[in-house]
Each structure stands twice: as C-alpha cells, then as structure tokens.
Design a protein around this motif. Sequence first.
Motif, PDB file in Angstrom:
ATOM      1  N   UNK A   1       1.255  -1.490   0.256  1.00 51.07           N
ATOM      2  CA  UNK A   1       0.333  -0.166   0.200  1.00 51.07           C
ATOM      3  C   UNK A   1       1.060   1.363  -0.262  1.00 51.07           C
ATOM      4  N   UNK A   2       2.057   1.426   0.911  1.00 51.40           N
ATOM      5  CA  UNK A   2       2.683   2.513   1.035  1.00 51.40           C
ATOM      6  C   UNK A   2       3.683   2.787  -0.485  1.00 51.40           C
ATOM      7  N   UNK A   3       3.454   1.960  -1.744  1.00 49.36           N
ATOM      8  CA  UNK A   3       4.010   2.549  -2.933  1.00 49.36           C
ATOM      9  C   UNK A   3       2.463   3.046  -3.883  1.00 49.36           C
ATOM     10  N   UNK A   4       1.686   3.964  -2.597  1.00 56.57           N
ATOM     11  CA  UNK A   4       0.378   4.297  -3.914  1.00 56.57           C
ATOM     12  C   UNK A   4       0.851   5.396  -3.451  1.00 56.57           C
ATOM     13  N   UNK A   5       1.174   5.991  -2.337  1.00 56.78           N
ATOM     14  CA  UNK A   5       1.436   7.580  -2.046  1.00 56.78           C
ATOM     15  C   UNK A   5       2.562   8.143  -3.393  1.00 56.78           C
ATOM     16  N   UNK A   6       2.194   8.972  -3.405  1.00 48.89           N
ATOM     17  CA  UNK A   6       3.314  10.235  -4.665  1.00 48.89           C
ATOM     18  C   UNK A   6       3.511   8.801  -6.061  1.00 48.89           C
ATOM     19  N   UNK A   7       1.685   9.377  -6.130  1.00 48.40           N
ATOM     20  CA  UNK A   7       1.522   7.940  -7.667  1.00 48.40           C
ATOM     21  C   UNK A   7       0.514   8.883  -8.455  1.00 48.40           C
ATOM     22  N   UNK A   8       0.397   8.542  -9.525  1.00 47.63           N
ATOM     23  CA  UNK A   8      -1.021   8.662 -10.109  1.00 47.63           C
ATOM     24  C   UNK A   8      -1.505   7.215  -9.799  1.00 47.63           C
ATOM     25  N   UNK A   9      -2.779   7.421 -10.471  1.00 49.38           N
ATOM     26  CA  UNK A   9      -3.699   6.797  -9.885  1.00 49.38           C
ATOM     27  C   UNK A   9      -5.154   6.448 -11.080  1.00 49.38           C
ATOM     28  N   UNK A  10      -4.951   5.611 -12.306  1.00 51.53           N
ATOM     29  CA  UNK A  10      -5.517   5.769 -12.894  1.00 51.53           C
ATOM     30  C   UNK A  10      -6.841   4.746 -12.918  1.00 51.53           C
ATOM     31  N   UNK A  11      -8.067   5.182 -13.038  1.00 49.99           N
ATOM     32  CA  UNK A  11      -9.089   4.137 -12.633  1.00 49.99           C
ATOM     33  C   UNK A  11     -10.341   3.973 -13.860  1.00 49.99           C
ATOM     34  N   UNK A  12      -9.381   3.101 -14.764  1.00 51.59           N
ATOM     35  CA  UNK A  12     -10.224   3.279 -15.736  1.00 51.59           C
ATOM     36  C   UNK A  12     -11.715   2.759 -16.327  1.00 51.59           C
ATOM     37  N   UNK A  13     -12.718   2.889 -16.521  1.00 49.34           N
ATOM     38  CA  UNK A  13     -14.200   2.533 -16.444  1.00 49.34           C
ATOM     39  C   UNK A  13     -14.306   2.463 -15.367  1.00 49.34           C
ATOM     40  N   UNK A  14     -14.221   3.881 -15.030  1.00 47.51           N
ATOM     41  CA  UNK A  14     -14.528   4.084 -12.658  1.00 47.51           C
ATOM     42  C   UNK A  14     -16.428   3.875 -12.558  1.00 47.51           C
ATOM     43  N   UNK A  15     -16.780   4.264 -13.740  1.00 53.58           N
ATOM     44  CA  UNK A  15     -18.351   3.641 -13.513  1.00 53.58           C
ATOM     45  C   UNK A  15     -18.569   2.699 -13.000  1.00 53.58           C
ATOM     46  N   UNK A  16     -17.463   1.345 -13.325  1.00 54.91           N
ATOM     47  CA  UNK A  16     -18.077   0.304 -13.317  1.00 54.91           C
ATOM     48  C   UNK A  16     -17.064   0.017 -11.044  1.00 54.91           C
ATOM     49  N   UNK A  17     -17.200   0.664 -10.446  1.00 60.38           N
ATOM     50  CA  UNK A  17     -17.143   0.923  -8.899  1.00 60.38           C
ATOM     51  C   UNK A  17     -17.747   0.132  -8.407  1.00 60.38           C
ATOM     52  N   UNK A  18     -17.877  -0.719  -7.214  1.00 61.30           N
ATOM     53  CA  UNK A  18     -18.528  -1.399  -7.267  1.00 61.30           C
ATOM     54  C   UNK A  18     -19.796  -0.707  -5.862  1.00 61.30           C
ATOM     55  N   UNK A  19     -21.218  -0.542  -6.626  1.00 62.15           N
ATOM     56  CA  UNK A  19     -21.866   0.143  -5.903  1.00 62.15           C
ATOM     57  C   UNK A  19     -21.871   0.167  -4.224  1.00 62.15           C
TER      58      UNK A  19
END
Length: 728
Positions: free
Chosen positions: A352-370
């Motif tokens: 998880x710490x690797x997410x700090x200072x990163x770019x996170x692209x959520x492709x097809x973000x409408x598919x996030x679990x409701x």
Amino acid sequence: MYYAHSTINPNKSDWQALKKHLKNVADRSQEFANDFHAGNLAYVSGLLHDIGKYSPEFQKRLDGEKNPVDHSTAGSIEATRIFNGKQSAAGLLFAYIVAGHHGGLLNYGSAEGGLCERLRKPVPDYSAYCNEISIDSHTIGPLGLRPSPGKTGFCISFFTRMLYSCLVDADSLDTEQFCNPDKATLRTNYESFDILAKKFDAHMQKIQSGASDSLINRERKKIFSQCIEAGALPPGMFSLTVPTGGGKTLSSMGFALEQVKKNHLKRIFYIIPYTSIIEQNAKVFRDIFGWQNVLEHHSNFDPATVDTDDLDTGGESLRLATENWDMPITVTTNVQFFESLFSNKRSRCRKLHSLAKSVIILDEAQMLPTGYLLPCLAALSELVRNYGATVVICTATQPRLGDLLDENVRPREIMQSPDRLYETFKRVRVTDLGLLSDADLSARLKDHCQILCIVNTRNHAKKLYDAIKDAGNCYHLSARMCPVHRRKKIAEIKKRLKEGLDCRVISTQLIEAGVDIDFPVVYRTMTGIDSVAQAAGRCNREGKLPFGEVFIFKSTESHGKATSWQSFVAEIGEMTLAGSDDPLSFPTVSEYFQRLYHYKSDGGLDEKEILRQLEERAGEFAFPFEEIADEFQIIEEGTKDVIIPFDEHSRSVIERLRTAEFPWRFVRDLQGYSISIYPNEFREMERMNRIETITDRFYVLRSCEDYSDETGLKLRQGAGYDGSLLIH
C-alpha cells in the motif's frame, strides 16, 4: 550478542545481529513513509517491531529449541509504556502495527479479545533491548493529517494501514536480503521514468505520424494534447471523459507521465474492472515500455508467460514485484486494488505505501462496486489529501462521482468540452425494440452476417447460442469458459471481423469494457445506461459506417430474466430512457447515475457500513481492522475455482500436480485455466464425481467431455445457477 535471523553455521559468525536488523528495518520504513511525511513514526515502528527477540527464550529458539515464542507482543507493550499520557494515541498506533506485523492488524477489541488482550499478555523478558536500542518519544511529532469532514476515524485507520505497510515491506525486504540475497537482486531492475517518457514519446510520434488526416484522428490528437497540458497541474483529483474510440488509454498514460515528471511522483497505477479485459492494456504498455517496467497483477496472470529476454529471472522479477508493487507501472483490478486498501493482512497491505506520490488511473470508473462506493471514494480522497497522489476518474460515460466527494477533492475535468467530443465521436443509433422472445431474437440475429448480442446471464447466453449456431460461424463468450479459452475465441473473432467474414457472437457483459472489437450491429438486453453505452462502444468502433445500429430489448424468456441487481439497474435504465431522445447523451447518462445513487443512498452505497464502523470509537483509536477486512469483499466469498484441463499444457501441469511434493509451485502454471463456480454447482459436481480433489486444495475437472470448446463448462440439468458473469 543478540540475533534476529540464523543460518546453518553453528558458530554464528554469519548470523544477522538483531540490532542491525532493527536499524535496517527502521531506516527502510522511514524512507518509505517519508513520501507521506511520517518518516519519524515509521522509524520508531521499525525499532520496536522485533524487540521481543531480545528475550532469552527467542535466542534459544534460534539455537534450535522447538518451543514457539511470541516476539511481536513485546514491542506493542513497550510502545504503550513509552508513549503514554498525551501521546497515548501514538502508543496505540504503534501497538496495532507491531502486534500485527506477522499475523495482521487486529481489532481493538476488549480485555477478552483483540489488541486489548494482546497488551495484557505476559511475555518473556525483553528488557535487554535497552542496552542496544534507544527509542526517543520526543522525535515523532504531530501526525499532520487532514481528515475529510466527518471521517476522522477513516483517516486515522487509513494512516495506520499505510504505516503498517511501510513496516512489513521493510521487514520482508531486509529479511529477504539476509536469507536469500540472490532473490533480492532480482528486485528493482527497472528503468527510470526519464527513459520511459522517451519510449512513450517515440511510440506516440510513430502512431500520430502514421495516422490519416481524418476528423476522428484530429480529435484524438486534441484529446492527447489536452491530457499532456493538464499533466503539468499539481497533484489532485481529476476526471477524464473521453468517448469510446478517443484513445483514452494512451492519452491518460501521457497525462500520468507528465504528472510524474512535473510533480516528482514515483509510480503509475492503472486500475481496470475485470481480469477478462486487463491483458489487452497490459500488453499495450509492455510493448511500449518493456516487460521489466510493467507489472500485471491479478488472479489469472502468470508472470512466467511474459515474453522477456530472460524468462526465468524475468518471470521471477515480476512475481516479486506483485508483493510490494515496486514497479514504475502497475496494471491491476478493482478487486486487487480496493480489497488491499481495506485489508488487515500483512501480504495484502505490504504494497500500500507504494501508492503514496503516485498517479492512479481508474479506467471505466463507472464500474466501481456500488455497494462499496462510498468507502472506495473515501480511500481515493485520502490518497489525494494526505499521500500526495493524483487520481484520474477515467470513463466514456462519466458517473456523477463528484457529488459524493468532499468539495475540496472533487475532480477537475481534463477535457475542455466533453459534450462536444460526444457529438464528434457519435457513431451509433440506439433503438429500443421492447419485448423479444428468443425465437424472434434469434431470427433477427441470423439475418446479420456480423453481429454481437450481449445478454445479462450465462444461462441465456448458452441457450441463445444453441438457438443460432446452425447459422454457422457463431461464437459464445462467458465466464463458463476459462480465460485462456476466451482469449483464443476473441482472437478468432477479431480475425474474422478484420477479414470481413461472417461472425455472430453471443456474450455476457465481459465483452463490454476494454475489449477492442468492432461490430456493425449490436443487440443488448435492457440494463443500466452505463452498460448500454459500453455495449455501444463495441459497435462501429472504428467509424467505418456513417452509423452503427444498437438495439435494446427485454427478453420474454424466464431464463432471460436478470438477477436482482441487474433488474434494479435495468428498471432505472428504462425509467431514464423513457424521457430521452438520445440514450447515450451526457444529460441522459447524468440523469441515470443521479437516479441510481438516489435510490441507493439510504445505506446502499456502503452496504457493510464500513465508514460508520470506523467512526464509532475513533476517539479511542478503537478500530475493527479484522472485521472491516472480512466484510470488504467485492467478490463475495463462497465460490470455488475449478481447474479446466483445456489444452496439452494444462493437462501436463495437472499430471505433475498429482504427484508433486510441493504442489503450490504449480499454481502460476495453472493461472488462466480456472473457472469460479457457485457452492450449489460445486456440490452437485462433487456428488456426480465430476471433480477431482488434489491435496485438499486444488479442484480439477475430471473429464474433458464435461467441457465444451464452444461454450465451456457443462452444467447438468437442475444443477445450474442462472447467474450473471462472475467478475474477477
């Protein structure tokens, strides 16, 4: 002399000194946590984590005594002793991290369970640590966190996981360096982002110079230019609304590379809904940047299958990177990404710490679990607010997620005129046919030479395929087919389409997102507007026709009825379409999501009450880490993976698996050959002796006769489940 790790050498000359291990872990933890201004806290956790090894009992264990020794609790007890009074919160923070550095973050609990019980547990005398290690309670400073309004508990619990991640990764890496230095040398063999940016620029120049001067290609260049321009902005929350066919995969990567360059960020993560579509994007990125710079991490990926210059070390390097996501570019799934963010386990939190200072692209973000939407958005907001990350909500049909975010992290749209882009890229007409029986539908499908029909359930897909296959050149796609099989069929379909040959495809929704395929006509069972838009993205994708035709229908068949969730979104989709002239326009899509979130707003966007549980006792630093991890399951537990002897490779591996002393070594070789089935299906197959169990862990389909090359796993009459695609 006190030791952390031993070797086979009895004179101990090459054993690792405990003081050295603690200092190494503290230094590395601090380096990781400096990315979110918590280096001093991480340093202290590194010093504390193994002080229980100073006990005579643990040292005797290294000498060969067999009695188990708890070495994790001591550091937790010492933390609460050192950081008492006004710093009691810091003491509990360290206690969670240190007590769980092997077994996982505990619930706070009470005197009868959880962290509270651990802190009252008698432990061997570890006081000798004072002769080698000094812990200064005055160096840690304030936390410096900025919680979102009403989410203080979420903020602190998230911070605890991130610090925990720094500690367990540092501990694992230092232990690996001592115990297996050859393995350690396989890590971090990747190139700098300066080199990757040059590779990307060369690739884009080649694409753009070879593209014809058409309206669509000119628009694609504008989209790319706007992404590059926005990449120079400070880190934050962004949205990228680009129609299907607009090149958002490469444009979003261009934005990410600019963010890395301008803001000195460290990594890029590309998050995709399904494993069934992830391979395509990962391959695109590997072709551009090289295999050693791109990690593909999901349940069906075998690193050994990547075409590398050195297959042995290459595959192992990629496998090692899945442990801590230490790779410039990582492509993974919603399930892997979000379940890790809410996990309490060492193995899942380590990265998880690797997410700090990163770019996170959520492709097809409408598919996030409701059902988990609010916790997911809270996690993304935390990464932006307190960990220096940039998040891109990337879709062709932008959901109204901004309304669910705090004002100061609402996304900034990268495109200057998304509505104009929609009109420019509009390539289909949508017609609602109303009710259709399978007889009427199959007659319509047979009338077309090239056609795609997407239905809501696997059972409907199978029956519809059986009804039209006599027309010839028909294909079936569903999660009843193992991933290797599906990839093979999709390759055949693409080839026939490219050559202009007859091709009729019946599929579940797995084909809707990310599969680069182009049909002149698409039929879609009534569903949510976002899925209709995704289906339309498979129609006239390359703009070869003035307009492609998309037909929506409702099945009159009992086996064509949707599941409860699909029925729910289909009903909202129908309500939205009733008052719309253009089903895929921005106003229609916006209204659909507004209705969806309104109807789910009463607890339906956080079905397990994750956020409430984290706030209830936040003032006491009392968090239910274990319960949250158990409850945050995007893929609900209970399904079983059955290995399919699909081809000679899988059959050969299964044969070796039967006699292997260490069968786990073959897990990677069988990735891509399994199918998830429901418990009732599994029990029925066991009853009929259709499944072979190997080492009480691996379930293998006994006979190839139970698996069809056309439709995959055969379910006997009465044993099936009329369910929708299982999303992995």
